[in-house]
Design a protein around this motif. Sequence first.
Motif, PDB file in Angstrom:
ATOM      1  N   GLU A  80      -5.057   3.374   3.565  1.00 12.96           N
ATOM      2  CA  GLU A  80      -5.155   2.164   3.562  1.00 12.96           C
ATOM      3  C   GLU A  80      -6.000   1.755   2.028  1.00 12.96           C
ATOM      4  O   GLU A  80      -6.553   2.687   1.664  1.00 12.96           O
ATOM      5  CB  GLU A  80      -6.119   1.392   4.638  1.00 12.96           C
ATOM      6  CG  GLU A  80      -7.340   2.098   4.956  1.00 12.96           C
ATOM      7  CD  GLU A  80      -8.143   1.604   5.951  1.00 12.96           C
ATOM      8  OE1 GLU A  80      -7.708   0.822   6.519  1.00 12.96           O
ATOM      9  OE2 GLU A  80      -9.360   2.275   6.113  1.00 12.96           O
ATOM     10  N   VAL A 114      -0.841  -1.334   4.468  1.00 13.06           N
ATOM     11  CA  VAL A 114      -0.951   0.038   4.896  1.00 13.06           C
ATOM     12  C   VAL A 114       0.262   0.685   4.302  1.00 13.06           C
ATOM     13  O   VAL A 114       1.229   0.231   3.930  1.00 13.06           O
ATOM     14  CB  VAL A 114      -1.177   0.118   6.379  1.00 13.06           C
ATOM     15  CG1 VAL A 114      -2.301  -0.801   7.068  1.00 13.06           C
ATOM     16  CG2 VAL A 114       0.226  -0.775   7.076  1.00 13.06           C
ATOM     17  N   PHE A 167      -1.342   2.280  12.977  1.00 11.87           N
ATOM     18  CA  PHE A 167      -2.287   1.158  12.483  1.00 11.87           C
ATOM     19  C   PHE A 167      -2.513  -0.070  13.322  1.00 11.87           C
ATOM     20  O   PHE A 167      -3.458  -0.676  13.196  1.00 11.87           O
ATOM     21  CB  PHE A 167      -1.772   0.535  10.901  1.00 11.87           C
ATOM     22  CG  PHE A 167      -1.317   1.578   9.965  1.00 11.87           C
ATOM     23  CD1 PHE A 167      -2.437   2.177   9.068  1.00 11.87           C
ATOM     24  CD2 PHE A 167      -0.107   2.038   9.725  1.00 11.87           C
ATOM     25  CE1 PHE A 167      -2.145   3.143   8.281  1.00 11.87           C
ATOM     26  CE2 PHE A 167       0.283   3.102   8.724  1.00 11.87           C
ATOM     27  CZ  PHE A 167      -0.919   3.430   8.170  1.00 11.87           C
TER      28      PHE A 167
END
Lengths: 999, 186
Positions: A911, A953, A989
């Motif tokens: 990230e 991401v 995620f």
Amino acid sequence: MSRQPNRLAAGGHIDRSRPLAFRFDGRSYAGFAGDTLASALLANGVLLMGRSFKFHRPRGVFAAGVAEPNALVTLRDGGRREPNIPATMAELYEGLSAVSQNRFPSLGFDLMSVNDRFRPVLAAGFYYKTLMGPRRGSWMWFEPFVRRAAGLGAATELADPDAYEKLDLFCDVLVIGGGPAGLAAALAAGRMGARVILAEQMPSLGGSLLDEPAGGPGDLWLAPVLAELGSLPNVRLLTRTTVFGAYDHGTFGLVERVADHRAAPGPGEPRQRYIVLRAQRAVLAAGALERGIPFADNDRPGVMLASTARGFLNRQAVLPGRQAVVFTNNDGAYPAAFDLARAGARVTVADARPALPAETIRRCAEAGMELLPGHAVAAVHGRSRVRAAVLAPFDASSAATGGPVREIACELVCVSGGWDPQVHLSSQRSVKPIWRDDIAAFVPGPPPAFQIHAGACRGSFATGDSITDGFRAGRDAAASCGRTRDPGSVGDIGESLGDAWATPIAPVWDVKPLNRSGKRFVDLQNDVSVSDVELAHREGYVSVEHLKRYTTLGMATDQGKTANVVALALMARLSGRSVPETGTTTYRPPYTPVAIGALAAAETGRNFRPIRRTPLHAWHERNGAVFTEAGLWLRPWYYPQPGEDVDAAYRREMAAVRRSVGMVDISTLGKIDVQGPDAGAFLDRVYVNGFASLPVGKARYGIMLREDGLILDDGTTARLSEQHFFMTTTTAEAAKVLAHLEWLLQAAWPELRVHVASVTDQWAAMAVSGPNSRKLIAAAGADTDLSNEALPHLGVRPCRIGGLPARLHRLSFSGELAYEIYTPAGFGEAVWQRLVDAGEPFGLVPYGVEALAALRIEKGHVAGSEIDGRTTLDDLGLGRMASRRKPFVGGVLRHREALLDEDRLQLVGLEPVDGTRRLRGGAILQPHGGPHRGHGLGHVTATTYSPERGHYVALALVTGGMRREGELLDACFPLNDEITPVRVIAPRFIDPEGRRLDG
Amino acid sequence: MAEIRSALPDAGPLRAADVSIAETAGRDLVQLAAWPESFAAVGMRLAELLACPMPADTRTASARGDVTVFQVGPERLWIAGPADGGLGDRLSRAFDPGEAAITALGHSRTVLRIEGAAAAALLARGVAIDLDPLAFPAGSFAQTRLHHTSVLLHRTGGTSFDLYVPRSLALAVWDWLGATLRTFRG
């Protein structure tokens, strides 16, 4: 329009009832049907047709047909403009427009001819010696000047407006060449009932017979033969068709110039046709080409091969000069001398051979010709056209000139240095040519079983012999194809065609100059002279292959058809070896240039390659999908709403899936039917995890490895009955997986009773994803219990949707409650539409592969960018899937030391430290703050914006993998000059516990 | 039975001089794959069931009425028949899974009928097979390539061919045939 001063009042094979107007370099001229551009220009008194490649010397036509090195022109305009066409191959048509090449500002006044003054500097190896220094980059500086100063014509950059065609043909006997030998071969094989195809590169059949005076014995022999061949239904005659390549197992490449003899192809007509022909037997009757003799300024317009001059005279009734000198070392030039004299030219013959038979001397005297035995042409005078020839006593064995010199005013110098059989198509099949001293030429070596050589191309130069030889070859070829009918005999040939050589050839490879002036050219197209060959020898080039590359001899459009043997013999003499000891280069296809358009044929534009469409394609088109290519497939990429770009569209689509329900076409997945009593055991060996124990009505995610332990592919496989499994593969690897399975069944485990079959095209497939997917499928009328109990995660059930057969697989790629629906392809659109109709209350959105990929990245599912052929199970964090209770393909080699290295590239999540920064696929991961070196620590495999997280991401492969969790790295994207600090996190995620799967 | 949607646009047949190309709708296709030890017996029962003899080899189809049988590989047959004949169900009922694997392929192929005096000449623009009637007589079939696509080509008569094209590539092949016809003179 001009009159045609060099056109004879009668004779030739032209059609005088069809006059044609044409233009050359903007000037208008007239010719006749049956002319080539070269013959028509000569008829009009135009000798200057081009400028030479390097020295920009004025050049005229030198050889006939495809052998012409000099007279290259650019034909037509616009998208049809085509450079480097020999004027001898350009058939005249009404309105033909040609321009000369490689000159500035005009052909008559070419400023670049200053190069001729710098000949000593511009010798062989000029590029290598001059442009490699004085420092790196010199060539880059010189190149634009050199390219402008030397060269051929320029191709158009406009699209080709014409169509081309490819054709596959088959026959028993292919006859290559439509001269006397080829025609006789076709006749014999045709009479015996063989399927015969004869290919002739020129527009008319007859070959060297067409060089005979019109109405003479050549025509008398030809007429009944052509009539009979035309009447045989098993014989196909292809004119304007060149056999350019001979390949393995009797396969040949041909190009037919269907419409090149017209300004433009007719409606619905291809311009050229590329033919792949497979023949049981081939008769090579490609004939022989005359070669020249280098003497001082032997490139001046007006110097041409003797047979070429004779061809112009007898084919097109063009007398290229009224005062002619014929220079020869063999008997083959005499027919030209006699015909020129008969047409009214004053002819002097210089024969390099000192002693000639009384018969020859008598006939020359009768024809009013002067004959000078033991003489050579040592030089010519004149620049843009020949004005005189310098004749000198000559010793053929030493090439030395000496004694009293005579200057003879003339316009035409005909040269004959002997004849070279066209061994190319034999040589292309790796048959080494053999040297024959008696004809001072190479002939093809012993042919392979499927090739038979006949006529002049195997050194049989007398027309009568060629016909007999060809007939024998055709008969043998047909007989070896199992044809037994008696072919009878070939027609009488006539006395005057008995042009057998009475006196042996005296090999002459050059004429030593009388003084230092005057270049003696070997290869006219590449401006390679005798002194260049000598220079290469002095500089240590001993291989003919090196000579060719150093001097550029034999390159470009004519491939040295009039030059190669002369250069080889000169090299042999310089090195004190014989010609066969010196060798010859190997000929490769194509024999003559082939247009790329012909090879591409119809496979251009949208037919460049086939497009694969899913059963739902038409719906996607109607509903505004933007498509992307996946292999041959076209897949919906995204479905934009007004004002949306791809980023806005996929974020909206994935948000709808997470919030309510979306639907994606997954018909491109590979689908394989696996059936048989041993199907379970087979899948156990193929996948790393177990399948034999999979209950009927359940599906399982599986991974298969290659033998070397790296991951091959992944997918889900469902058990439909005890002995019937339904496997899915990734879109990209479908064919490879099927081939892998077939190979294992056929080669590794033939004892297993399993059949696999591709059913990719049988089934339409769609994935319905999102918390409302169950409700949607129920609303669409699925007639089955969809509860978690009846159809749990990984459950499989047949059902009907709106009365149509379907099967539900409860599988999730997105991480949401999701179903894959399979229905026979022809029902796919109806089922999809039914779901769309039922989806309105739920806000159903169709989504494309951009959102599909974004959803899986957010969930941390691996796909093709991680399964990249270099990763192992452990690299992707999937090592625990591998069964310890059973062997499987790749199970041993996955434990290789290098594959167990802890520093391998392994899967992580990333990230951005600054949540506003975008992450880029393919970015190189480097230590945070540097140093940034080489390939760094790994790379980003896939990125997406995560609506759940509110920032980008990424998945990545990083050395050391999750041992770096929490570490900062720099994601470097040099294409945009971006460096984005990122943090290593777990590659999941959203929803790491998988709670969403049950809706 | 619901209507099977064609992979081709509803634009009628392609035509040029002496050749026409049209989709043959309503055909079903089933694969039957047996094992070396069961193939002969399965073949005999299949011939009885279909009232159609088994093909003699892998180059010649056998046909009776509206049923055609191709041997497409070792112990592997394709059976083409009418779509409304319940072909797949009949075969699945007739053979135990241990005897033969039955795979429905009816939706996976689009069948194109190419016929006319110039049919073979047209196919020679894309198929690298000798289509001379002596080399490829009526009844012959071959699994070959047309426009980079794996197809099954069946000569149903002297001037008539059936082309079995994978459905996903049917429109591409159709477009290619249309483009080829534009410069086709027989």
